[in-house]
Design a protein around this motif. Sequence first.
Motif, mmCIF file in Angstrom:
data_model
loop_
_atom_site.group_PDB
_atom_site.id
_atom_site.type_symbol
_atom_site.label_atom_id
_atom_site.label_comp_id
_atom_site.label_asym_id
_atom_site.label_seq_id
_atom_site.Cartn_x
_atom_site.Cartn_y
_atom_site.Cartn_z
ATOM 1 N N PHE A 35 -7.570 -9.883 -4.180
ATOM 2 C CA PHE A 35 -6.936 -8.572 -4.057
ATOM 3 C C PHE A 35 -6.825 -8.159 -2.594
ATOM 4 O O PHE A 35 -5.776 -7.705 -2.148
ATOM 5 C CB PHE A 35 -7.738 -7.537 -4.859
ATOM 6 C CG PHE A 35 -7.268 -6.123 -4.670
ATOM 7 C CD1 PHE A 35 -6.088 -5.693 -5.252
ATOM 8 C CD2 PHE A 35 -8.008 -5.231 -3.915
ATOM 9 C CE1 PHE A 35 -5.644 -4.382 -5.078
ATOM 10 C CE2 PHE A 35 -7.578 -3.926 -3.735
ATOM 11 C CZ PHE A 35 -6.391 -3.495 -4.319
ATOM 12 N N ILE A 36 -7.916 -8.322 -1.841
ATOM 13 C CA ILE A 36 -7.922 -7.949 -0.418
ATOM 14 C C ILE A 36 -6.874 -8.758 0.344
ATOM 15 O O ILE A 36 -6.104 -8.204 1.125
ATOM 16 C CB ILE A 36 -9.323 -8.162 0.209
ATOM 17 C CG1 ILE A 36 -10.366 -7.256 -0.439
ATOM 18 C CG2 ILE A 36 -9.285 -8.011 1.724
ATOM 19 C CD1 ILE A 36 -10.238 -5.790 -0.127
ATOM 20 N N ALA A 37 -6.830 -10.068 0.129
ATOM 21 C CA ALA A 37 -5.861 -10.920 0.827
ATOM 22 C C ALA A 37 -4.432 -10.514 0.457
ATOM 23 O O ALA A 37 -3.561 -10.434 1.333
ATOM 24 C CB ALA A 37 -6.107 -12.389 0.497
ATOM 25 N N ALA A 38 -4.205 -10.235 -0.819
ATOM 26 C CA ALA A 38 -2.854 -9.870 -1.263
ATOM 27 C C ALA A 38 -2.428 -8.515 -0.704
ATOM 28 O O ALA A 38 -1.305 -8.376 -0.201
ATOM 29 C CB ALA A 38 -2.799 -9.854 -2.794
ATOM 30 N N ILE A 39 -3.292 -7.520 -0.798
ATOM 31 C CA ILE A 39 -2.925 -6.185 -0.324
ATOM 32 C C ILE A 39 -2.769 -6.168 1.200
ATOM 33 O O ILE A 39 -1.913 -5.475 1.739
ATOM 34 C CB ILE A 39 -3.922 -5.109 -0.822
ATOM 35 C CG1 ILE A 39 -3.306 -3.716 -0.658
ATOM 36 C CG2 ILE A 39 -5.241 -5.193 -0.111
ATOM 37 C CD1 ILE A 39 -4.070 -2.613 -1.351
ATOM 38 N N LYS A 40 -3.564 -6.974 1.886
ATOM 39 C CA LYS A 40 -3.441 -7.072 3.347
ATOM 40 C C LYS A 40 -2.090 -7.693 3.714
ATOM 41 O O LYS A 40 -1.389 -7.201 4.596
ATOM 42 C CB LYS A 40 -4.604 -7.916 3.878
ATOM 43 C CG LYS A 40 -4.782 -7.876 5.362
ATOM 44 C CD LYS A 40 -6.084 -8.583 5.735
ATOM 45 C CE LYS A 40 -6.439 -8.432 7.146
ATOM 46 N NZ LYS A 40 -5.832 -9.228 8.115
ATOM 47 N N LEU A 46 5.241 -4.913 4.322
ATOM 48 C CA LEU A 46 5.862 -3.622 4.042
ATOM 49 C C LEU A 46 5.978 -2.740 5.275
ATOM 50 O O LEU A 46 7.027 -2.169 5.548
ATOM 51 C CB LEU A 46 5.062 -2.899 2.950
ATOM 52 C CG LEU A 46 5.652 -1.630 2.378
ATOM 53 C CD1 LEU A 46 6.946 -1.942 1.642
ATOM 54 C CD2 LEU A 46 4.659 -0.992 1.422
ATOM 55 N N SER A 47 4.894 -2.664 6.042
ATOM 56 C CA SER A 47 4.867 -1.723 7.161
ATOM 57 C C SER A 47 4.921 -2.383 8.537
ATOM 58 O O SER A 47 5.143 -1.705 9.536
ATOM 59 C CB SER A 47 3.606 -0.860 7.086
ATOM 60 O OG SER A 47 2.456 -1.646 7.352
ATOM 61 N N GLY A 48 4.660 -3.674 8.576
ATOM 62 C CA GLY A 48 4.596 -4.358 9.862
ATOM 63 C C GLY A 48 3.292 -4.099 10.594
ATOM 64 O O GLY A 48 3.128 -4.511 11.728
ATOM 65 N N LYS A 49 2.367 -3.407 9.939
ATOM 66 C CA LYS A 49 1.074 -3.090 10.547
ATOM 67 C C LYS A 49 -0.049 -3.686 9.720
ATOM 68 O O LYS A 49 0.079 -3.901 8.514
ATOM 69 C CB LYS A 49 0.875 -1.570 10.628
ATOM 70 C CG LYS A 49 1.877 -0.887 11.527
ATOM 71 C CD LYS A 49 1.618 0.592 11.570
ATOM 72 C CE LYS A 49 2.640 1.280 12.464
ATOM 73 N NZ LYS A 49 2.444 2.719 12.487
#
Length: 132
Positions: A35-40, A46-49
């Motif tokens: 989950f952490i790897a995917a959301i990161k 999405l945001s470039g950040k």
Amino acid sequence: MPSDLKELWIFSKEGLPIVDFSKDDTIDESLLGGFIAAIKSFSQELSGKELKSFSLMSYKFTLMPCFQDEFIIVCRSNFNVKDNKVFKICKVIGKIFEDMYDISKLKEWDGDDSFFNKFKNRLDLYFKMGNL
């Protein structure tokens, strides 16, 4: 573990669990790491950040890359703990981790948890001394 932090994990950038300081056996580390790897990754696209933290229920999860983004330190804290305090703790943990291990040894790690005993002992000492 200081009262400001509830749990701490270190994952590979792919989300594989490396080491944890967790008293809660109800969290599946493999699922959390994925989950952490995917959301990161999603956040980056999405945001470039880079995603630095997110909230889930009454907890805040703080992410700190180490070893030039090869590993991710994840700290779970209460929602009311200030971000700067948690980032400071994560930065120190990352420094200790990077000072104790060579990245090539970490990439060759065979899954034996005893490999991280010195690291765990060093963090226990750090937290007992109240170095926050």
